[in-house]
Each structure stands twice: as C-alpha cells, then as structure tokens.
Design an enzyme around this catalytic site. Structure first.
Site, PDB file in Angstrom:
ATOM      1  N   ARG A  67       0.848  -1.196   0.000  1.00 40.36           N
ATOM      2  CA  ARG A  67       0.000   0.000   0.000  1.00 40.36           C
ATOM      3  C   ARG A  67       0.882   1.245   0.000  1.00 40.36           C
ATOM      4  O   ARG A  67       0.587   2.241  -0.673  1.00 40.36           O
ATOM      5  CB  ARG A  67      -0.895  -0.018   1.246  1.00 40.36           C
ATOM      6  CG  ARG A  67      -1.885   1.109   1.326  1.00 40.36           C
ATOM      7  CD  ARG A  67      -3.004   0.958   0.309  1.00 40.36           C
ATOM      8  NE  ARG A  67      -3.921   2.101   0.367  1.00 40.36           N
ATOM      9  CZ  ARG A  67      -5.231   1.990   0.236  1.00 40.36           C
ATOM     10  NH1 ARG A  67      -5.780   0.818   0.018  1.00 40.36           N
ATOM     11  NH2 ARG A  67      -5.991   3.072   0.298  1.00 40.36           N
ATOM     12  N   HIS A 111     -17.524  15.158   0.743  1.00 41.33           N
ATOM     13  CA  HIS A 111     -18.156  13.964   1.334  1.00 41.33           C
ATOM     14  C   HIS A 111     -19.672  14.161   1.344  1.00 41.33           C
ATOM     15  O   HIS A 111     -20.133  15.241   1.753  1.00 41.33           O
ATOM     16  CB  HIS A 111     -17.628  13.751   2.764  1.00 41.33           C
ATOM     17  CG  HIS A 111     -18.218  12.561   3.444  1.00 41.33           C
ATOM     18  ND1 HIS A 111     -17.841  11.265   3.130  1.00 41.33           N
ATOM     19  CD2 HIS A 111     -19.152  12.469   4.418  1.00 41.33           C
ATOM     20  CE1 HIS A 111     -18.551  10.427   3.879  1.00 41.33           C
ATOM     21  NE2 HIS A 111     -19.351  11.110   4.669  1.00 41.33           N
ATOM     22  N   GLY A 145      -6.957  11.229   9.159  1.00 46.49           N
ATOM     23  CA  GLY A 145      -8.100  10.366   9.520  1.00 46.49           C
ATOM     24  C   GLY A 145      -8.981  10.113   8.306  1.00 46.49           C
ATOM     25  O   GLY A 145      -8.634  10.495   7.187  1.00 46.49           O
ATOM     26  N   ASP A 147     -12.235  11.265   6.648  1.00 46.00           N
ATOM     27  CA  ASP A 147     -13.280  12.309   6.653  1.00 46.00           C
ATOM     28  C   ASP A 147     -13.272  13.118   7.955  1.00 46.00           C
ATOM     29  O   ASP A 147     -14.317  13.549   8.448  1.00 46.00           O
ATOM     30  CB  ASP A 147     -14.661  11.667   6.448  1.00 46.00           C
ATOM     31  CG  ASP A 147     -14.738  10.940   5.108  1.00 46.00           C
ATOM     32  OD1 ASP A 147     -15.392   9.881   5.054  1.00 46.00           O
ATOM     33  OD2 ASP A 147     -14.133  11.418   4.135  1.00 46.00           O
TER      34      ASP A 147
HETATM   35  C1  GRF Z   1     -19.742  12.240  -4.435  1.00 48.20           C
HETATM   36  O1  GRF Z   1     -21.024  12.381  -3.872  1.00 48.20           O
HETATM   37  C2  GRF Z   1     -18.689  12.227  -3.364  1.00 48.20           C
HETATM   38  O2  GRF Z   1     -19.002  13.025  -2.257  1.00 48.20           O
HETATM   39  C3  GRF Z   1     -18.692  10.774  -2.959  1.00 48.20           C
HETATM   40  O3  GRF Z   1     -18.833  10.060  -4.165  1.00 48.20           O
HETATM   41  C4  GRF Z   1     -19.569  10.874  -5.078  1.00 48.20           C
HETATM   42  C5  GRF Z   1     -18.775  10.954  -6.349  1.00 48.20           C
HETATM   43  O4  GRF Z   1     -19.632  11.369  -7.357  1.00 48.20           O
HETATM   44  N1  GRF Z   1     -17.473  10.413  -2.273  1.00 48.20           N
HETATM   45  P1  GRF Z   1     -19.015  11.752  -8.807  1.00 48.20           P
HETATM   46  O5  GRF Z   1     -18.008  10.660  -9.163  1.00 48.20           O
HETATM   47  O6  GRF Z   1     -18.360  13.092  -8.669  1.00 48.20           O
HETATM   48  O7  GRF Z   1     -20.212  11.783  -9.698  1.00 48.20           O
END
Ligand code: GRF
Length: 202
Positions: A67, A111, A145, A147
């Site tokens: 990783r 997020h 962390g 989010d």
């Molecule tokens: C978004 O809602 C983001 O917050 C979440 O995944 C989604 C990605 O959507 N982590 P896209 O690929 O930008 O359409």
C-alpha cells in the site's frame, strides 16, 4: 492555480468543475485542472477528462507490492503536475503518509454527508438507514483520519420519505457540485489559513 482532481467513478463533480471553468474562464475562476488521476481504469470520470483534453493518470493498488508503494506512486504521479491544490471528488481510496506529507494542507475532499456524522464510504446510505431528517455534503481538508479534516463548507439536503440511496445521493450531488465549485474557486482566488480545525478564507 493548478488543480489535480482525483476520481474513482462517474466524475460528475469533476464535470461540474470543468463546465464552470470553461464558462467562467481560468483567469476569472482562478484555477485550472491540469490533470485527473484515478485508482482504476474504465470509469466515466477518466472519459470526462479525456473529452476535455486533460491529461490523466491511473494508480491501481494491485499494481504495487504494498500500500505504501501505491501511495508513493500516487504522490509522484500527482507531483508531476505541480498542483497548488488537489481535489478528491469521489476518490474512494484513503491516501497514506507520503501523500499527506506532500499535499497535506492543500488536499480537499467532498463527502456526501454532514461530517462528523456518517463518515466513510457509505455516508448517504448510513444517514438514510439511521432515519436522519436532514443530511447534506461537506467540503473539508483531508487529514490523516477518514473524513476528519477541518471543515471548509457544508450544504444541507432534506431526506424525504420515499428516498432511496440513489435518489438521495443525486439530490445531495446537486448541492455538492455547486458547493465544490464555489469552495475551490474561493480557495484558489483568496488563499486560506488553517488553524487547528478552523479554516479562514480572507
Ligand atoms: C460524491 O457524492 C462524493 O461526495 C462521494 O462520491 C460521489 C462521487 O460522485 N465520495 P461523482 O463521481 O463526482 O459523480
């Protein structure tokens, strides 16, 4: 300012940035997307970049022995474009120490929930399952962390009786795309300071 955007899926947040910058102009907006990176091939997000004539790179975890090796590869691939700001827009991998050592403090994530509620890969589903009445989206700086980094901005979305995950996520994305475009532009044009958990944009 130079932006690198990291994606893992449909890339509609990326598309919102591309469309806005095309409409407003790089000079006015204050930032341009210089590359799009992904952790996997064959996603619409990469096609959107290619359509826009933007260079892309893919760093697959399975192509690396560890990783940490993947994290190093992602860091180097991103550094090659000398970004001022890196934006994770649906990038579904947790970056490691090396990436944060280089881009910490200028790495932003969006997020689809109101952090600190419902962090992790299923924020939309978790809010729905919990029976929350409102949810939304959060744009924040990424720390070590999941989010948990300092929050820059949030948008509110009400949860409706008949919502399923897909319907709710699409409604969240409508708010999220506008919020991300606005926040990235402000960070790029005005700069910012991060003091502890507080983000200030002059
Ligand atoms: C978004 O809602 C983001 O917050 C979440 O995944 C989604 C990605 O959507 N982590 P896209 O690929 O930008 O359409």
């Amino acid at each position: 300012k130079r932006l690198v955007v990291l994606v893992s899926g449909s890339g509609t947040n990326l598309q919102a940035l591309l469309d806005h910058i095309a409409r407003e102009g790089v000079g006015q907006y204050g930032a341009q997307i210089v590359a799009v990176g992904a952790d996997r091939d064959g996603i619409v997000g990469l096609e959107r970049a290619e359509q826009a004539g933007i260079p892309t790179f893919v760093c697959r975890v399975k192509d690396h022995p560890t990783r940490a090796a993947w994290d190093r590869a992602l860091t180097e691939a991103t550094e090659a474009y000398a970004p001022d700001l890196v934006v994770s827009a649906g990038f579904m991998k947790i970056v490691g120490k090396e990436f944060l050592a280089v881009f910490g403090g200028r790495f932003v994530n969006t997020h689809p929930a109101l952090l600190p509620s419902f962090p992790g890969a299923h924020g939309v589903r978790d809010a729905l399952a919990y029976g929350a009445k409102i949810t939304g989206c959060t744009v924040h700086f990424v720390d070590d962390g999941v989010d948990t980094g300092p929050i820059i901005a949030q948008g509110v979305v009400e949860i409706r009786e008949q919502d399923d995950e897909a319907a709710l996520h699409e409604r969240i994305k409508e708010v999220e795309r506008r919020l991300l475009v606005e926040v990235v532009g402000r960070l790029a044009r005005h700069g910012y300071r991060i003091e502890g958990r507080k983000v200030s944009i002059p």
